[in-house]
Enzyme design. Structure first.
Site, PDB file in Angstrom:
ATOM      1  N   GLU A  57     -27.595 -52.029 -36.518  1.00 39.39           N
ATOM      2  CA  GLU A  57     -26.291 -51.372 -36.339  1.00 39.39           C
ATOM      3  C   GLU A  57     -26.214 -50.056 -37.089  1.00 39.39           C
ATOM      4  OE1 GLU A  57     -26.659 -54.582 -37.231  1.00 39.39           O
ATOM      5  OE2 GLU A  57     -25.927 -55.660 -35.455  1.00 39.39           O
ATOM      6  N   GLN A  79     -19.983 -55.738 -30.550  1.00 38.24           N
ATOM      7  CA  GLN A  79     -19.464 -56.992 -29.998  1.00 38.24           C
ATOM      8  C   GLN A  79     -18.607 -57.760 -30.987  1.00 38.24           C
ATOM      9  OE1 GLN A  79     -22.416 -59.547 -28.191  1.00 38.24           O
ATOM     10  NE2 GLN A  79     -23.626 -57.791 -27.556  1.00 38.24           N
ATOM     11  N   PHE A  85     -17.727 -53.307 -40.796  1.00 36.01           N
ATOM     12  CA  PHE A  85     -17.945 -53.231 -42.255  1.00 36.01           C
ATOM     13  C   PHE A  85     -19.359 -52.738 -42.536  1.00 36.01           C
ATOM     14  CE2 PHE A  85     -14.909 -57.059 -42.334  1.00 36.01           C
ATOM     15  CZ  PHE A  85     -13.795 -56.245 -42.473  1.00 36.01           C
ATOM     16  N   HIS A 127     -16.169 -63.273 -37.808  1.00 34.22           N
ATOM     17  CA  HIS A 127     -16.027 -62.698 -36.466  1.00 34.22           C
ATOM     18  C   HIS A 127     -14.577 -62.438 -36.091  1.00 34.22           C
ATOM     19  CE1 HIS A 127     -20.207 -63.819 -36.041  1.00 34.22           C
ATOM     20  NE2 HIS A 127     -20.258 -63.435 -34.781  1.00 34.22           N
TER      21      HIS A 127
END
Lengths: 321, 325
Positions: A57, A79, A85, A127
Site C-alpha cells: 500500500e 478495499q 492509517f 476493518h
C-alpha cells in the site's frame, strides 16, 4: 433511471477513464473488482489503466504521487478503510505537502477511493474505521457522499481536481438506490439541505443522512427537523450551515466517527464561534477513542444511531423551550 | 554511453564542495536557519550519477540533498536563496534545505523522509514513459533507508513493472550515528538481488568510477532494462547535521574521520586535471558562488501574508464562508 450507489461510483470511474487518457486506476484486486466498484473496467480499459498492485500500500500510494507529479490523474482504491492509517504518511507528508513545499512547482491530482468505509457489521476492529476526520484535520479534500447522485458527482470532481482528494463511500450507503435524471460533477464545499425544517438543524455525514431523514420523518408533527448534508467535510460549507442555523437556532451533529477532535467538534465550534444558539448544541458520534468490537450488538452500541439522534433532538428542543 | 568528462565532473564536485562550505558559513552566521545536512565528502556520487543522465531524466534527493539538486542542474544562486528562505529561492522559500526542488531540471525534490522517494520516482518515471517520453530516473538514499519497508516495496514495484530507475545507495557508514554494521542484516546489494535487480558496488569517492557504473546502468535501462541498484561506498566528512557543530556527538573516532577524509573526491578528480585547468575551474566556481551568496542574501523574505500560498494547487480554501471567527 434507477441507480445504485455502487454503480454510480463505477460509472464515474468509467466516464472519467473514457474522457481523459491521463486517468488510471490502481489498487488491490481492481482488475477483478473485488470491491465490486471496479467490475468490468479492466475489460473495457485494459490492465494498463486498471492496474492490479501487489500488497504494497505504501509503495503504490507513493507511485500514484509520482505519476501525478508527471501529469497523470491516478485513482487509488483501498478495499479497507483502516489501510488509510498505513498510507497516511504517503498521502499527508508527500502528496498533500508537495505543492506548498515546492513553492507551487507542482500539482498532485490523486483520488483515494474508499468504498465501504465505517462499520460493515462483523468485520471488527481493523476493518471498521471511518477515518475521514483525520484527513479534514490535515487539510486534504475529504468527500463523504450520501447518495448515488453525489457519489457520482463527487468522485468525478475528485478525479478532475488538481489536489489530492479522499472519497469515503460509507458501507452504510453502498446499498442506497435512487431515481436519477442527470449526473453531473458536484462542487466541493457546497452542502445541501435534504429536508427543510425550522426548529433544529441536524448536520448528518455520509450514510447518516438517511438515518437523519428517517428520524426527521418519525418526529414530523412533534419537531420540525432540518437535515443538512455537507457532502464534503473538508472544505466545509459553513455559509450553508450558518444559513440553516439562522432559521432553526438549534444544532445537532450526527457523525459516525470518534467524538474527541472529530468533525462534529469542529462543526459545533465553527457555529458557536459565530452565532448564539437558542440551546446548547449536541453531538451524536462514536464515543471518544472508540474501537469497534466484533459482536453485532457491541458494534451497534458504539455507532451513533437513530435513538441517540432522537434523544439529542428532544434535548436541544426541550432546552430551548 | 558517453565517456566521463573529467573537467565537468571536477566542476560539479568542486561546486558542491564550496556550496556546502559557504552554506555552513551562512548557518553559523544565522543566515540559514534550521541548519543543513552537509553533503561534504559525498560529492562524487551526485556528480557521477547526474553526469550519466539527460536533462529530461528525473531524480529525487534526500535530506542531505543539495548535491543532487546542483548536480542535476539547478541554479546555485536560487538554491542558496532557498536555503536562506528567500522569495527568490527555488521553492520561493517554502521548502528550505531539506525540500529544495526544481522540476524544470527534473529534480522532483529533496525528500526528508528516509526511504520515501523511491516509490514516488518510480511512479513518475513510469508515467512519463507511458506518455511516450524516453526518460529514466535516479533516486538517491542513504544506508539508513535500506531498512525502510517503503523502499523495499518500491524495489519490488520497480522490478515487477520494469521501471528504469537507478536506486543509488550512498553508504556513508552511518544512519545519523548508527553504524551500518549495527543496522543492516545481510547486505545492501543483497536486497536488490532479492528482487532480481542487478546491483553493483562502487567507490563513491571516485567521481569517474561512479559515472562509469551509472552510465552503464543507464545505458542498459534505456535499452529496455529494468531497475538497478548501485551501492556507492563513501564517507561523510562533516556532521550528520550542523547541530553537531554545537552539540558534540561521540560516535566516530578522530582517527576514523581523518582516514575517511583522506580519500577526498574533490582531490581525486582534481588531480586528473592539469593544475592550471583546475585553478581555472576553482576560480569559476568561486565567482559563481560569490554571485550565488550575494543573490541569496539580497533576495526579499517572503511576505507572511502568503504563508500558505500554494497549499492547494487548485487554489482551494478550506472553509467556504463564515469569515474569521
Amino acid at each position: 433511471m434507477r441507480l445504485s450507489y455502487r454503480r454510480a461510483l463505477t460509472r464515474a470511474l468509467a466516464d472519467e477513464l473514457a474522457r481523459d487518457e491521463s486517468v488510471f486506476l490502481l489498487g488491490e484486486d481492481v482488475r477483478v473488482g473485488a470491491s465490486t466498484i471496479t467490475s468490468g473496467l479492466c475489460r473495457r480499459f485494459g490492465p494498463e489503466r486498471v492496474r492490479d498492485t501487489p500488497l504494497s500500500e505504501q509503495a503504490f500510494t507513493s507511485f500514484a504521487t509520482g505519476a501525478a507529479l508527471a501529469g497523470m490523474r491516478p485513482v487509488v482504491e483501498f478495499q479497507i478503510p483502516s489501510l488509510l492509517f498505513l498510507v497516511f504518511e504517503q498521502i499527508v507528508n508527500h502528496a498533500h505537502k508537495f505543492p506548498l513545499m515546492t513553492g507551487g512547482q507542482c500539482a498532485v491530482p490523486v483520488t483515494y477511493l474508499v468504498p465501504g468505509s465505517g462499520s460493515r457489521t462483523g468485520w471488527a476492529g481493523q476493518h471498521s474505521d471511518h477515518p475521514y476526520p483525520l484527513f479534514a484535520h490535515v487539510g486534504v479534500v475529504t468527500a463523504v457522499p450520501a447518495t448515488p447522485t453525489d457519489a457520482y458527482g463527487l468522485l468525478v470532481s475528485a478525479i478532475r481536481h488538481d489536489d489530492p482528494v479522499v472519497v469515503f463511500a460509507p458501507a452504510g450507503a453502498l446499498d442506497v438506490r435512487e431515481d436519477v435524471d442527470t449526473l453531473a460533477p458536484v462542487p466541493f464545499g457546497r452542502g445541501v439541505v435534504r429536508r427543510a425544517g425550522d426548529e433544529v438543524t441536524v448536520v448528518a455525514v455520509g450514510h447518516l443522512v438517511h438515518d437523519a431523514l428517517a428520524v426527521a420523518e418519525d418526529l414530523a408533527g412533534q419537531v420540525s427537523v432540518e437535515v443538512f448534508d455537507p457532502r464534503t467535510v473538508y472544505p466545509f460549507d459553513l455559509d450553508g450551515l450558518l444559513a440553516s442555523v439562522a432559521r432553526t437556532g438549534r444544532l445537532v451533529v450526527f457523525d459516525d466517527a470518534n467524538r474527541a477532535c472529530g468533525v462534529a467538534a469542529e462543526i459545533v465550534a465553527s457555529v458557536v464561534e459565530r452565532v448564539r444558539l437558542a440551546a446548547p448544541p449536541r453531538r451524536v458520534t462514536r464515543p471518544d477513542g472508540a474501537v469497534l468490537p466484533f459482536a453485532p450488538g457491541l458494534d451497534r452500541a458504539v455507532q451513533p444511531g437513530r435513538e441517540a439522534l432522537t434523544a439529542a433532538i428532544h434535548h436541544v428542543v426541550k432546552d430551548a423551550r | 554511453m558517453t565517456g566521463a568528462d573529467p573537467v565537468g565532473l571536477y566542476r560539479t564536485v568542486r561546486l558542491i564542495r564550496r556550496f556546502e562550505q559557504r552554506a555552513i558559513d551562512l548557518v553559523h552566521h544565522g543566515q540559514i536557519v534550521g541548519g543543513i545536512h552537509p553533503y561534504l565528502g559525498q560529492e562524487g556520487i551526485a556528480a557521477g550519477v547526474c553526469a550519466a543522465l539527460r536533462p529530461a531524466d528525473l531524480v529525487t534527493g534526500t535530506h542531505r540533498g543539495h548535491g543532487h539538486v546542483l548536480a542535476k542542474g539547478a541554479d546555485p544562486a536560487r538554491t542558496m536563496a532557498e536555503l536562506c528562505g528567500r522569495e527568490t529561492g527555488l521553492n520561493r522559500g517554502r521548502g528550505g534545505s531539506m525540500h529544495a526542488a526544481d522540476l524544470s531540471v527534473g529534480v522532483l525534490g529533496a525528500n526528508a523522509i528516509v526511504g520515501a522517494a523511491g516509490a514516488i520516482l518510480t511512479g513518475a518515471v513510469w508515467a512519463r514513459r507511458r506518455r511516450g517520453d524516453d526518460v529514466v530516473g535516479a533516486t538517491f538514499f542513504g544506508d539508513g533507508a535500506v531498512n525502510e519497508g517503503m523502499l523495499l516495496e518500491a524495489f519490488n514495484l520497480a522490478a515487477l513493472w520494469r521501471v528504469p530507475v537507478l536506486f543509488v545507495c550512498e553508504n556513508n557508514g552511518y544512519a545519523t550515528t548508527m553504524p551500518v554494521a549495527d543496522a543492516v542484516a545481510g547486505t545492501i546489494t543483497g536486497r536488490a538481488g532479492a528482487f532480481g535487480m542487478p546491483a553493483s558496488v562502487v567507490d563513491g569517492q571516485d567521481p569517474e568510477a561512479v559515472h562509469a557504473v551509472a552510465a552503464a546502468a543507464v545505458a542498459r535501462m534505456r535499452g529496455g532494462g529494468g531497475p538497478e541498484l548501485v551501492e556507492a561506498r563513501t564517507y561523510r566528512f562533516d556532521a550528520h547535521h550542523t547541530f553537531e557543530h554545537v552539540v558534540r556527538l561521540d560516535y566516530r573516532s578522530p582517527e576514523e574521520v581523518a582516514a575517511g577524509r583522506a580519500r577526498d573526491p574533490v582531490d581525486i578528480q582534481g588531480d586528473r586535471l592539469a593544475p592550471h585547468r583546475r585553478a581555472q575551474v576553482d576560480a569559476e566556481v568561486e565567482a559563481t558562488l560569490d554571485a550565488a551568496v550575494a543573490f541569496a542574501l539580497a533576495g526579499p523574505e517572503p511576505d507572511p501574508a502568503g504563508a500558505l500560498d500554494h497549499l492547494y494547487a487548485s487554489g482551494l480554501t478550506g472553509r467556504t464562508g463564515g469569515g474569521q471567527a
